[in-house]
Design an enzyme around this catalytic site. Structure first.
Site, short mmCIF file in Angstrom:
data_model
loop_
_atom_site.label_atom_id
_atom_site.label_comp_id
_atom_site.label_asym_id
_atom_site.label_seq_id
_atom_site.Cartn_x
_atom_site.Cartn_y
_atom_site.Cartn_z
N ARG A 150 22.81 1.95 36.02
CA ARG A 150 21.45 1.47 35.70
C ARG A 150 21.23 1.34 34.19
O ARG A 150 20.10 1.50 33.71
CB ARG A 150 20.38 2.38 36.30
CG ARG A 150 20.58 2.75 37.74
CD ARG A 150 20.69 1.55 38.64
NE ARG A 150 20.83 1.92 40.04
CZ ARG A 150 20.98 1.04 41.02
NH1 ARG A 150 21.03 -0.26 40.75
NH2 ARG A 150 21.10 1.42 42.27
N ASN A 192 25.73 11.25 39.11
CA ASN A 192 26.81 10.99 40.06
C ASN A 192 28.09 11.33 39.29
O ASN A 192 28.75 10.48 38.72
CB ASN A 192 26.83 9.52 40.49
CG ASN A 192 25.60 9.18 41.34
OD1 ASN A 192 25.10 10.02 42.09
ND2 ASN A 192 25.11 7.96 41.21
N LYS A 269 23.16 16.96 40.85
CA LYS A 269 22.68 16.13 41.96
C LYS A 269 23.52 16.53 43.15
O LYS A 269 24.72 16.24 43.20
CB LYS A 269 22.88 14.65 41.63
CG LYS A 269 22.60 13.69 42.78
CD LYS A 269 22.70 12.23 42.33
CE LYS A 269 22.48 11.25 43.46
NZ LYS A 269 22.51 9.85 43.01
N GLU A 273 22.45 11.07 48.23
CA GLU A 273 23.15 9.78 48.14
C GLU A 273 24.67 9.95 48.13
O GLU A 273 25.38 9.37 47.33
CB GLU A 273 22.68 9.01 46.90
CG GLU A 273 21.20 8.66 46.95
CD GLU A 273 20.73 7.76 45.81
OE1 GLU A 273 21.31 7.82 44.72
OE2 GLU A 273 19.75 7.01 46.04
N ARG A 306 18.41 18.95 40.83
CA ARG A 306 17.53 17.82 41.15
C ARG A 306 16.97 17.89 42.58
O ARG A 306 17.68 18.28 43.52
CB ARG A 306 18.27 16.49 40.96
CG ARG A 306 18.64 16.27 39.51
CD ARG A 306 19.44 15.00 39.36
NE ARG A 306 18.65 13.81 39.14
CZ ARG A 306 18.83 12.66 39.78
NH1 ARG A 306 19.69 12.55 40.76
NH2 ARG A 306 18.12 11.61 39.47
N ARG A 317 10.81 8.80 53.93
CA ARG A 317 11.60 9.21 52.75
C ARG A 317 10.74 9.96 51.74
O ARG A 317 11.21 10.91 51.10
CB ARG A 317 12.24 7.97 52.10
CG ARG A 317 12.91 8.27 50.78
CD ARG A 317 13.67 7.07 50.26
NE ARG A 317 14.09 7.29 48.88
CZ ARG A 317 14.73 6.40 48.15
NH1 ARG A 317 15.03 5.21 48.66
NH2 ARG A 317 15.09 6.65 46.90
N LYS A 341 11.68 13.85 40.24
CA LYS A 341 11.27 12.52 39.76
C LYS A 341 9.75 12.41 39.84
O LYS A 341 9.12 13.01 40.72
CB LYS A 341 11.91 11.43 40.62
CG LYS A 341 13.41 11.31 40.39
CD LYS A 341 13.97 10.07 41.08
CE LYS A 341 15.48 10.00 40.84
NZ LYS A 341 16.11 8.80 41.44
N ASP A 346 11.27 6.73 44.23
CA ASP A 346 12.33 6.51 43.24
C ASP A 346 11.88 5.64 42.06
O ASP A 346 12.20 4.45 42.03
CB ASP A 346 13.54 5.85 43.91
CG ASP A 346 14.76 5.88 43.01
OD1 ASP A 346 14.70 6.53 41.96
OD2 ASP A 346 15.76 5.24 43.35
N GLU A 374 15.37 0.38 35.56
CA GLU A 374 16.02 -0.02 36.81
C GLU A 374 15.09 -0.84 37.69
O GLU A 374 15.51 -1.82 38.30
CB GLU A 374 16.48 1.24 37.57
CG GLU A 374 16.97 0.95 38.99
CD GLU A 374 17.43 2.19 39.75
OE1 GLU A 374 17.42 3.30 39.19
OE2 GLU A 374 17.82 2.03 40.93
N HIS A 502 9.21 -0.58 46.31
CA HIS A 502 10.60 -0.76 46.73
C HIS A 502 10.86 -2.04 47.54
O HIS A 502 11.56 -2.01 48.55
CB HIS A 502 11.11 0.46 47.50
CG HIS A 502 12.49 0.86 47.06
ND1 HIS A 502 13.52 -0.06 46.90
CD2 HIS A 502 13.01 2.07 46.71
CE1 HIS A 502 14.61 0.58 46.48
NE2 HIS A 502 14.33 1.87 46.34
C1 GCV Z 1 22.23 8.00 39.58
C2 GCV Z 1 18.45 5.72 42.41
C3 GCV Z 1 19.39 4.83 41.65
C4 GCV Z 1 20.78 5.42 41.58
C5 GCV Z 1 20.68 6.80 40.97
C6 GCV Z 1 19.76 7.64 41.83
C7 GCV Z 1 19.55 9.04 41.29
O1 GCV Z 1 18.78 5.73 43.75
O2 GCV Z 1 19.40 3.58 42.24
O3 GCV Z 1 21.57 4.56 40.80
O4 GCV Z 1 21.94 7.41 40.83
O5 GCV Z 1 18.50 7.03 41.90
O6 GCV Z 1 18.56 9.23 40.62
O7 GCV Z 1 20.37 9.90 41.53
#
Ligand code: GCV
Length: 682
Positions: A150, A192, A269, A273, A306, A317, A341, A346, A374, A502
């Site tokens: 991003r 990630n 994290k 995901e 997180r 969600r 967040k 998101d 993003e 979204h």
């Molecule tokens: C780092 C969203 C973004 C992902 C990101 C994720 C997160 O889903 O699209 O790219 O991954 O948030 O905050 O972990």
């Protein structure tokens, strides 16, 4: 510059004839330009004891740029309660900056330089500043191959291949920029996370960055992959309750602190995901976070864990993080802080705030904002984010009755927990101007200033930034500030008004795709999941008769949000499935309001183009044309958003687009064919 007499005469003539003569600039100096300053005060006008690296930086900044009185820098242990804050007093001959820490003195120096560059009074100073948060941290989503998840400003600043031997001058420039706005912590790598960041050779590279950042008061943190013990240590698993896993983390942590004695800690994290986490072994987030907290504790390190977790279950969600974390309240060690967040989905252009902030009273919590755009037009759209940040920080959670704003809950004012921190995902890359769009620098700046002082207004921040980054001329500052201050609402209007969220194109999240409903895909990754348009209406029913997300808010919010008549109209479609012909406060239907909002958004950007063109004479050519071009893209994108959303939703509403707004200029079928080939690095 070396001139002969004729050239000099010509140069002077040009300067006199064109008052707006401005040199080309590429934005690389950010808000630290000092365009008119050749030199500051001399070293014998600076009074300070000691000559640590930090003190030397403070002196250098004064010698290069400060043109006022003599300056005394005084460490004063009686000011401990100000933490890294400072006091500044002055008389016509001397300014005194005092702080209990050396970094506090450097912050004070940047403060007076900011006053000078914004043409504020520097004669009668009586200032006391104390940072709102202890940890003011940027999260880089930078991968080890230098792609940035991003990220829209080029490759990562960190040249891992060249480190630890080759040192880019930008490492120090980056640290300086952060210090100048009070940012004191940095997570270098993507959440990630590759396990490789914890390998010995990478830690040696990290150490070099930490050494460069240290004199600027910046601590380094790392995102870690929960499976590291298994992947790097060849252990059977990474179960947090497995003894050998704990030993692995303990040893790794000691190894890190040997290299970097002031290492900040880990950002994690987990079970989100597709990332590994404690739940892979039937353990909880608390088990995972505490295991890491225990090994960091002796060194003073912290864990930022997180709360961004959600799974493709039938549950809304927006409710999942709360469901997962609230039962764990009180179970985390005191050096764990839950990073949440701002919204429960998101980083959308507008979300209701995350209800977790109003819950978990026995747990430290911090906000995570996203500076990188993003969901806000990447580095193509001019969107000033201070109003979004403020909207969240000022939101009242009612956790301890009226007046329990997110700012007060997270900054320690309503003291229930130990740690205070605030984070944001950086928008910084290798581009000359650091952030892709020149105005995106303002979002980095705004985050830093708010992390330092969450009472500052968006207006104040924009004003400061503009004066330092461009010019103090009122004819420039006033219209452009107004453009910045309205730009976030304008983006909401042309993208997702009235609480829509979204409805972005899949994966890359640039541009509209309200029709998005991909066969076989996770429903919670499709726009139709979020807007729920049908013949009856539009919006996600989160009331007690819908997903009941409203129940996660404290009274009176849950009642307010549960009732369509009391829900703020800018969150209407976030909380309600609203009939197309539902009459809103202005007596117009929801459909008409939707159309007018999209139109307003487009008109907003068209106006920004005019405003920008009118200030051409105040801006150097390079930055003027760069911003002008980006505004063209933004205007085209705004039209695209408006037409895509109105034409698509009209298929359900069956109502005419109000006749007093511009007609669509696209065919829906053509818009549906757009498939952007944007990279998305996971
Ligand atoms: C780092 C969203 C973004 C992902 C990101 C994720 C997160 O889903 O699209 O790219 O991954 O948030 O905050 O972990």
């Amino acid at each position: 510059m070396n001139f002969n007499l004729r050239q000099l005469a010509f140069f002077l003539l040009i300067c006199c004839c064109i008052p707006s003569f401005v040199l080309a600039e590429d934005g690389s100096q950010l808000w630290l330009r000092f365009p008119h300053i050749k030199q500051g005060i001399s070293s014998n006008q600076i009074f300070v004891k000691g000559n640590s690296a930090t003190i030397n930086i403070a002196k250098k900044e004064l010698i290069n740029y400060w043109q006022g009185q003599a300056v005394e820098l005084k460490t004063d242990t009686s000011l401990k309660s100000l933490k890294d804050g400072f006091k500044i007093t002055s008389d016509p001959k001397k300014i005194t900056i005092s702080s209990s820490t050396e970094i506090g003195l450097l912050y004070g120096v940047y403060h007076i330089l900011r006053l000078q560059e914004t043409k504020a009074d520097t004669q009668n100073l009586n200032i006391t500043e104390k940072p709102s948060y202890d940890v003011r941290i940027l999260n880089h989503w930078d991968n080890l191959d230098r792609t940035v998840e991003r990220g829209y400003a080029g490759y990562s600043l960190w040249k891992w291949d060249e480190l630890p031997n080759v040192i880019s001058p930008r490492y120090e420039a980056y640290a300086r920029a952060n210090a100048s706005i009070g940012i004191n912590s940095v997570v270098l790598n993507n959440v990630n996370a590759s396990p490789n960041i914890l390998k010995k050779d990478y830690l040696e590279k990290v150490k070099v960055l930490a050494d460069i950042f240290r004199p600027y008061g910046i601590k380094v943190y790392l995102s870690v992959n929960f499976s590291s013990p298994k992947v790097l240590g060849n252990l059977e698993n990474s179960d947090p309750l497995n003894k050998s896993v704990k030993v692995w983390w303990k040893d790794k942590t000691s190894e890190i602190y040997k290299l970097i004695p002031d290492f900040g800690g880990f950002l994690v994290k987990a079970n989100s995901e597709g990332q590994p986490g404690p739940q892979d072994y039937g353990r909880t987030h608390a088990d995972g976070a505490n295991m890491m907290a225990d090994v960091l504790k002796p060194f003073g390190g912290i864990v930022m864990w997180r709360a961004f977790v959600y799974n493709p279950t039938p549950e809304d969600r927006a409710k999942q993080a709360y469901n997962e974390f609230v039962p764990l309240d009180g179970k985390f060690r005191d050096n764990v802080i839950i990073q949440i967040k701002n919204g429960p989905v998101d980083f959308q252009p507008r979300e209701a705030f995350s209800p977790l902030f109003g819950a978990m009273k026995k747990t430290s919590k911090m906000v995570e904002f996203q500076i990188t755009q993003e969901y806000l037009g990447f580095s193509n759209h001019l969107v000033f984010l201070a109003p979004l940040f403020k909207e969240t920080l000022d939101s009242d959670t009612y956790a301890f009755g009226k007046g329990s704003s997110i700012a007060k809950i997270t900054d320690g004012t309503l003291k229930t927990t130990q740690l205070s921190a605030i984070a944001a995902v950086a928008n910084i890359g290798e581009d000359n101007n650091w952030t892709g769009h020149h105005f995106a620098q303002a979002n980095w700046y705004a985050f830093g200033r708010l992390a330092w002082n969450n009472d500052l207004t968006s207006d104040h921040i924009a004003d400061e930034w503009l004066k330092q980054t461009f010019t103090t001329e009122t004819n420039f500052v006033n219209p452009i500030k107004n453009m910045m201050l309205t730009s976030r609402e304008t983006a909401v209007d042309y993208m997702m008004p009235l609480g829509l969220h979204h409805i972005f194109a899949n994966e890359h999240h640039y541009g509209p795709e309200p029709w998005g409903d991909y066969p076989g895909a996770r429903p919670d990754w499709t726009p139709v999941y979020y807007h729920k348009a049908d013949a009856n209406g539009l919006g996600f029913d989160r009331t007690m008769s819908g997903s009941n997300a409203v129940s996660q808010y404290n009274s009176p919010l849950k009642e307010i949000y549960n009732n369509i008549n009391t829900t703020p109209e800018n969150l209407l479609l976030w909380f309600h499935h609203v009939p197309w012909d539902y009459q809103m406060k202005n007596n117009k239907s929801m459909w008409d309001n939707l159309a007018y909002k999209y139109d307003k958004g487009v008109k907003g950007v068209r106006t920004y183009q005019k405003i920008w063109d009118q200030v051409e004479s105040y801006v150097d050519k390079e930055r003027f044309f760069a911003v002008q071009s980006k505004l063209k893209i933004q205007a085209k994108d705004a039209f695209w958003w408006k037409d895509a959303c109105l034409l698509y939703f009209q298929g359900f509403s069956k109502m005419p687009i109000p006749y007093d707004i511009e007609r669509p200029i696209h065919e829906l079928e053509d818009l549906k064919k757009i498939k952007l080939n944007m990279k998305h690095h996971n």
